[in-house]
Scaffold this active site. Structure first.
Site, PDB file in Angstrom:
ATOM      1  N   ASP A 196      -3.254  28.258  61.792  1.00  0.00           N
ATOM      2  CA  ASP A 196      -2.088  28.411  62.654  1.00  0.00           C
ATOM      3  C   ASP A 196      -2.556  28.032  64.029  1.00  0.00           C
ATOM      4  OD1 ASP A 196       1.023  29.958  62.730  1.00  0.00           O
ATOM      5  OD2 ASP A 196       0.004  29.259  64.509  1.00  0.00           O
TER       6      ASP A 196
ATOM      7  N   ASP B 270       2.645  23.367  63.292  1.00  0.00           N
ATOM      8  CA  ASP B 270       1.111  23.841  63.849  1.00  0.00           C
ATOM      9  C   ASP B 270       0.665  24.606  62.641  1.00  0.00           C
ATOM     10  OD1 ASP B 270       2.725  26.167  63.965  1.00  0.00           O
ATOM     11  OD2 ASP B 270       1.265  26.643  65.818  1.00  0.00           O
ATOM     12  N   GLU B 271       1.143  24.505  61.396  1.00  0.00           N
ATOM     13  CA  GLU B 271       0.686  25.464  60.487  1.00  0.00           C
ATOM     14  C   GLU B 271       0.257  24.739  59.163  1.00  0.00           C
ATOM     15  OE1 GLU B 271       3.127  29.294  58.562  1.00  0.00           O
ATOM     16  OE2 GLU B 271       3.873  28.101  60.359  1.00  0.00           O
TER      17      GLU B 271
HETATM   18  P1  TTP Z   1       4.118  29.746  66.211  1.00  0.00           P
HETATM   19  O1  TTP Z   1       2.955  29.131  65.529  1.00  0.00           O
HETATM   20  O2  TTP Z   1       5.201  30.622  65.525  1.00  0.00           O
HETATM   21  O3  TTP Z   1       3.962  29.927  67.732  1.00  0.00           O
HETATM   22  P2  TTP Z   1       2.672  29.378  68.648  1.00  0.00           P
HETATM   23  O4  TTP Z   1       1.933  28.442  68.151  1.00  0.00           O
HETATM   24  O5  TTP Z   1       3.351  29.049  69.902  1.00  0.00           O
HETATM   25  O6  TTP Z   1       2.050  30.599  69.141  1.00  0.00           O
HETATM   26  P3  TTP Z   1       0.892  31.664  68.151  1.00  0.00           P
HETATM   27  O7  TTP Z   1      -0.348  31.443  68.981  1.00  0.00           O
HETATM   28  O8  TTP Z   1       1.490  32.699  68.201  1.00  0.00           O
HETATM   29  O9  TTP Z   1       0.972  30.844  66.687  1.00  0.00           O
HETATM   30  O10 TTP Z   1       5.169  28.171  66.348  1.00  0.00           O
HETATM   31  C1  TTP Z   1       4.538  26.952  66.824  1.00  0.00           C
HETATM   32  C2  TTP Z   1       5.369  26.190  67.731  1.00  0.00           C
HETATM   33  O11 TTP Z   1       6.742  25.990  67.223  1.00  0.00           O
HETATM   34  C3  TTP Z   1       5.288  26.734  68.976  1.00  0.00           C
HETATM   35  O12 TTP Z   1       4.302  26.367  69.768  1.00  0.00           O
HETATM   36  C4  TTP Z   1       6.897  26.404  69.421  1.00  0.00           C
HETATM   37  C5  TTP Z   1       7.631  26.205  68.439  1.00  0.00           C
HETATM   38  N1  TTP Z   1       8.399  27.451  68.431  1.00  0.00           N
HETATM   39  C6  TTP Z   1       9.687  27.241  68.854  1.00  0.00           C
HETATM   40  O13 TTP Z   1      10.107  26.381  69.465  1.00  0.00           O
HETATM   41  N2  TTP Z   1      10.466  28.420  69.016  1.00  0.00           N
HETATM   42  C7  TTP Z   1      10.196  29.528  68.310  1.00  0.00           C
HETATM   43  O14 TTP Z   1      11.098  30.448  68.314  1.00  0.00           O
HETATM   44  C8  TTP Z   1       8.997  29.704  67.715  1.00  0.00           C
HETATM   45  C9  TTP Z   1       8.373  31.035  66.988  1.00  0.00           C
HETATM   46  C10 TTP Z   1       8.099  28.375  68.068  1.00  0.00           C
HETATM   47 MG    MG Z   2       1.032  28.795  66.110  1.00  0.00          MG
END
Ligand code: TTP
Ligand code: MG
Length: 357
Positions: free
Chosen positions: A13, A111-112
């Site tokens: 992730d 992103d996962e």
């Molecule tokens: P996530 O992997 O949940 O969050 P992240 O990568 O920004 O942060 P983390 O380091 O905690 O993993 O989500 C991936 C992308 O999806 C994030 O960069 C933006 C988008 N996203 C949204 O648009 N709205 C949301 O509520 C969430 C959780 C994510």
């Molecule tokens: Mg993320």
């Protein structure tokens, strides 16, 4: 279960993904609080935060918070609109790095991803591979990620979240119970506000509490979902890493008895279609990303409009509001003969809890 017979699953992730891409593309804002969200007009924006850099998180800013609130918490942050085309491109590069390993890859969101890296042979070799992958993503893409390695998808996902940003957490089979035990129940993917609150009301706050909870008590509180909850708490998840074809869709159509432009009749029909499609999604444990409405007017003219959402959803309310929005843009007073609703970009929730939530 001994480590020799175990699968080895890696979950990756990206860290603050959209913000990380922006900070990479614009080195002048690296290491600053960066907030990415729709309508980021300083102070007056009406959108919500998509994500923010870890520097912004230190001020209490987080995903899904109104931009106006983020601005009150951190007025000095750099506020940016999302550039989805750019994030999709970077996502493609990252998935390419995963696929180049030759292992089975399941992309779960932008992103996962899960990789089934069992053939590396040992958890030590898995750790080496993970270090290499992190390095390659840093070198070639310029961002950091957090990785989890475990014998099942559910534990790998919990592990990737365990240390963020730039983390690497390896949970060998014998350590699964000790790893999970102290974590809050909400760390189980899919246990959100409602189920989390319900569990906490029963004084089940850690995954260990859930694992040792009397199953009859859980059945009393959660019915059919109890067994799945319990398995999740034990880290038991046999689901495989599978590449999805992404071409499936679900659609329902209706032809009006008589062509109509009566807004109430049209709205009632859309509502029926929404419920039918939502039921099919629930039955199959599927989430959707794209909603399409097709209208055939009297005569033979048809029009189609589609809307792709940022994330996968499985709730009826999101489907209803998207369908309503598309329909409004298609209805111009002409009489309608036939109405269709389709969802596509489907994926199956795969951590074993699709029937839970
Ligand atoms: P996530 O992997 O949940 O969050 P992240 O990568 O920004 O942060 P983390 O380091 O905690 O993993 O989500 C991936 C992308 O999806 C994030 O960069 C933006 C988008 N996203 C949204 O648009 N709205 C949301 O509520 C969430 C959780 C994510
Ligand atoms: Mg993320």
């Amino acid at each position: 279960m001994g480590s020799q017979s175990s699968r080895i699953i890696l979950h990756a992730d990206m860290d603050c993904f959209y913000a990380a891409v922006e900070m990479h593309d614009h080195p002048d804002i690296a290491k600053k609080p960066v907030v990415v969200g729709a309508d980021p007009q300083a102070g007056s924006g009406r959108g919500v935060v998509s994500t923010c850099s870890y520097e912004a998180r230190a001020f209490g800013v987080k995903s899904a918070m109104p931009i106006s609130q983020a601005y009150r918490l951190c007025p000095d942050a750099v506020y940016l609109r999302p550039d989805m085309a750019r994030y999709a491109e970077v996502s493609g590069e990252i998935m390419g790095i995963f696929r180049a390993t030759g292992f089975r890859v399941q992309q779960v969101s932008i992103d996962e991803a899960f990789l089934d890296i069992t053939p590396v042979g040992s958890f030590n070799a898995a750790r080496d591979l993970a270090v290499q992958l992190k390095q390659e993503i840093r070198d070639r893409v310029g961002i950091t990620c957090s990785l989890g390695i475990a014998p099942s998808k559910i534990v790998a996902k919990i592990a990737s979240d365990y240390k963020k940003p730039d983390g690497l957490t390896v949970v060998e089979p014998d350590n699964v119970p000790a790893f999970l035990r102290p974590l809050p129940v909400r760390k189980i993917p899919g246990i959100g506000g409602k189920t989390g609150a319900h569990l906490e009301a029963l004084a089940i706050t850690t995954i260990g509490d859930l694992a040792t909870c009397d199953i009859q008590r859980l059945i009393g509180a959660f019915g059919r979902s109890a067994a799945l909850l319990h398995e999740a708490a034990l880290g038991q998840d046999e689901s495989e890493v599978v590449e999805r074809d992404g071409v499936k869709s679900i659609s329902k159509e209706t032809t009006f008895a008589r062509d109509t432009n009566d807004p109430d009749e049209i709205a009632a029909t859309v509502e029926l279609l929404v419920r039918e499609v939502a039921q099919s999604l629930t039955d199959e444990g599927l989430h959707f990303k794209t909603v399409t409405v097709r209208v055939r007017y009297e005569g033979f003219v048809s029009k189609t409009k589609a809307k792709s959402l940022l994330h996968h959803h499985n709730d009826e309310a999101t489907l209803r509001s998207s369908a309503g929005e598309l329909l409004r843009s298609l209805c111009d007073g002409q009489k309608i003969r036939r109405l269709g609703l389709k969802v596509s970009g489907l994926w199956k929730q795969d951590t074993g809890q699709q029937t839970l939530f």
